[in-house]
Design a protein around this motif. Structure first.
Motif, PDB file in Angstrom:
ATOM      1  N   UNK A   1       1.664  -1.098   5.638  1.00 14.25           N
ATOM      2  CA  UNK A   1       0.780  -2.242   5.834  1.00 14.25           C
ATOM      3  C   UNK A   1       0.910  -3.193   4.647  1.00 14.25           C
ATOM      4  N   UNK A   2       0.410  -4.412   4.838  1.00 17.75           N
ATOM      5  CA  UNK A   2       0.267  -5.349   3.729  1.00 17.75           C
ATOM      6  C   UNK A   2      -0.920  -4.897   2.876  1.00 17.75           C
ATOM      7  N   UNK A   3      -0.692  -4.705   1.589  1.00 18.12           N
ATOM      8  CA  UNK A   3      -1.721  -4.118   0.716  1.00 18.12           C
ATOM      9  C   UNK A   3      -2.996  -4.938   0.678  1.00 18.12           C
ATOM     10  N   UNK A   4      -2.884  -6.238   0.459  1.00 14.64           N
ATOM     11  CA  UNK A   4      -4.070  -7.078   0.338  1.00 14.64           C
ATOM     12  C   UNK A   4      -4.796  -7.206   1.672  1.00 14.64           C
ATOM     13  N   UNK A   5      -4.038  -7.320   2.752  1.00 14.75           N
ATOM     14  CA  UNK A   5      -4.650  -7.421   4.071  1.00 14.75           C
ATOM     15  C   UNK A   5      -5.434  -6.152   4.394  1.00 14.75           C
ATOM     16  N   UNK A   6      -4.836  -5.000   4.092  1.00 14.48           N
ATOM     17  CA  UNK A   6      -5.523  -3.731   4.341  1.00 14.48           C
ATOM     18  C   UNK A   6      -6.793  -3.611   3.505  1.00 14.48           C
ATOM     19  N   UNK A   7      -6.695  -3.911   2.214  1.00 11.21           N
ATOM     20  CA  UNK A   7      -7.865  -3.835   1.345  1.00 11.21           C
ATOM     21  C   UNK A   7      -8.965  -4.787   1.770  1.00 11.21           C
TER      22      UNK A   7
END
Length: 374
Positions: free
Chosen positions: A234-240
């Motif tokens: 996943x995209x790290x920032x999107x997931x967070x």
């Protein structure tokens, strides 16, 4: 914020494991012992800052890989804080699609999987790979995974870093990492030489294998839609940000009136969203005693000796697979409990056994929050 080794490493006895008889229990990690979510986040942030300082001169895109089940919250937290491009966690669950499998030699649960859905494309886009663990002892698991990643990427060159809260590697093993071009980053160094001797100084309780599937006096089921599965890349920032948005919406709707204590209990690998939810409750409700915790596959003996970390063990069944025996430790009475999971919730025998363990600890108001994508 700094942490002494005595704050991060207590020794417990694994049940029926001759490969490694002890388990290092980190009281601030939120896996085997309940902890204030802000204390866990403070520890994870310290590792994140060390990673950020180390890789600030690295060029190109970065993938963070964390290891199930104990490092899932640490890795997702670090990926968000260092603003890595991509994030994925290993898993022991059976999902759809192809995967890399690799073995942890000293583990009681030896299979680890890294699913390839989206990962092959990402490996072609990144120049850096950061591994995140709670504890690195020999580093052999990471070395095996490095070899597999190089195989599927066509031996593309990457910058690697192996990061952890605790590092117990010998000088010889660290030197081996250097030959693979793997940097080593950690919060505290730990020496494992006397741990098995320490086990002999404790007295243990007989294992309680009773499983109860009970209903609480008051149980509600909530669904939080929009969950993203980090077992696939996943995209790290999107997931967070998704985890934070879901947590904010849930906390806004969930009443904690006339409540002094609250436990947010994640299930097995589902730790990071539970941590973010607990942090949001702590932030929005000053004076509320909030704890974060998770169920686990790790079979540990309980004991009542002074200094021993596990005083209560409850055997439960996994909501992901009712044939799987799992555990929850050190339960006490809370005014409210939220079981946070990405497993099926309603009519789930596994969830029922978790409710049973909480009910036996004196908890009466137990709610189940399913993070779903349906």
């Amino acid at each position: 914020m700094s942490f002494n080794i005595s704050e991060l490493a207590l020794i417990a006895k694994r049940e029926n494991n001759n490969k490694r008889k002890y388990l290092i229990v980190n009281p601030l990690q939120g896996k085997h012992m309940p902890v204030s979510p802000s204390k866990a986040a403070g520890l994870f942030d310290q590792l994140s800052q060390k990673i950020k300082d180390h890789v600030k001169c690295w060029e190109g895109r970065t993938l963070v890989i964390s290891f199930a089940e104990t490092a899932t919250a640490i890795g997702a937290f670090a990926a968000f804080e260092i603003k890595s491009d991509f994030y994925i966690q290993t898993t022991r669950e059976d999902l759809k699609g192809d995967y890399i499998d690799f073995v942890e030699a000293h583990s009681h649960a030896t299979e680890q999987k890294l699913y390839l859905k989206g990962l092959k494309d990402i490996l072609g886009k990144v120049e850096n790979i950061i591994f995140v663990e709670d504890e690195i002892t020999t580093g052999s698991t990471i070395l095996r995974l490095v070899e597999r990643l190089l195989q599927i990427s066509g031996s593309k060159k990457f910058k690697f870093a192996a990061t952890s809260i605790l590092n117990g590697m010998s000088a010889e093993n660290i030197e081996k990492f250097k030959t693979f071009g793997i940097d080593v980053i950690y919060v505290n160094k730990i020496l494992n030489s006397s741990f098995e001797e320490l086990l002999d100084s404790y007295e243990y309780l007989e294992a309680d294998n009773k499983v109860s599937c009970l209903e609480a006096e008051k149980t509600e089921f909530f669904e939080c839609k929009g969950y993203v599965n980090p077992r696939y890349a996943v995209n790290s920032l999107s997931y967070g940000n998704t985890c934070r948005k879901i947590a904010e919406d849930f906390v806004e709707k969930y009443s904690v009136e006339n409540c002094d204590s609250l436990l947010v209990l994640g299930t097995e690998e589902f730790m990071y969203p539970a941590l973010i939810t607990a942090l949001e409750f702590e932030k929005k409700n000053r004076g509320l005693n909030v704890k974060f915790h998770a169920t686990t596959r790790s079979p540990i003996l309980a004991g009542l000796s002074e200094g021993y970390p596990i005083f209560l063990r409850r055997e439960i069944r996994s909501p992901y697979n009712i044939e799987r025996v799992t555990y929850v430790y050190n339960l006490v009475k809370y005014d409210r409990v939220i079981i946070a999971t990405d497993a099926e919730t309603k009519n789930s025998y596994g969830i029922g056994t978790i409710i049973g363990a909480l009910t036996e600890a004196g908890c009466k108001n137990i709610d189940v929050c399913g993070w779903v994508d349906r």
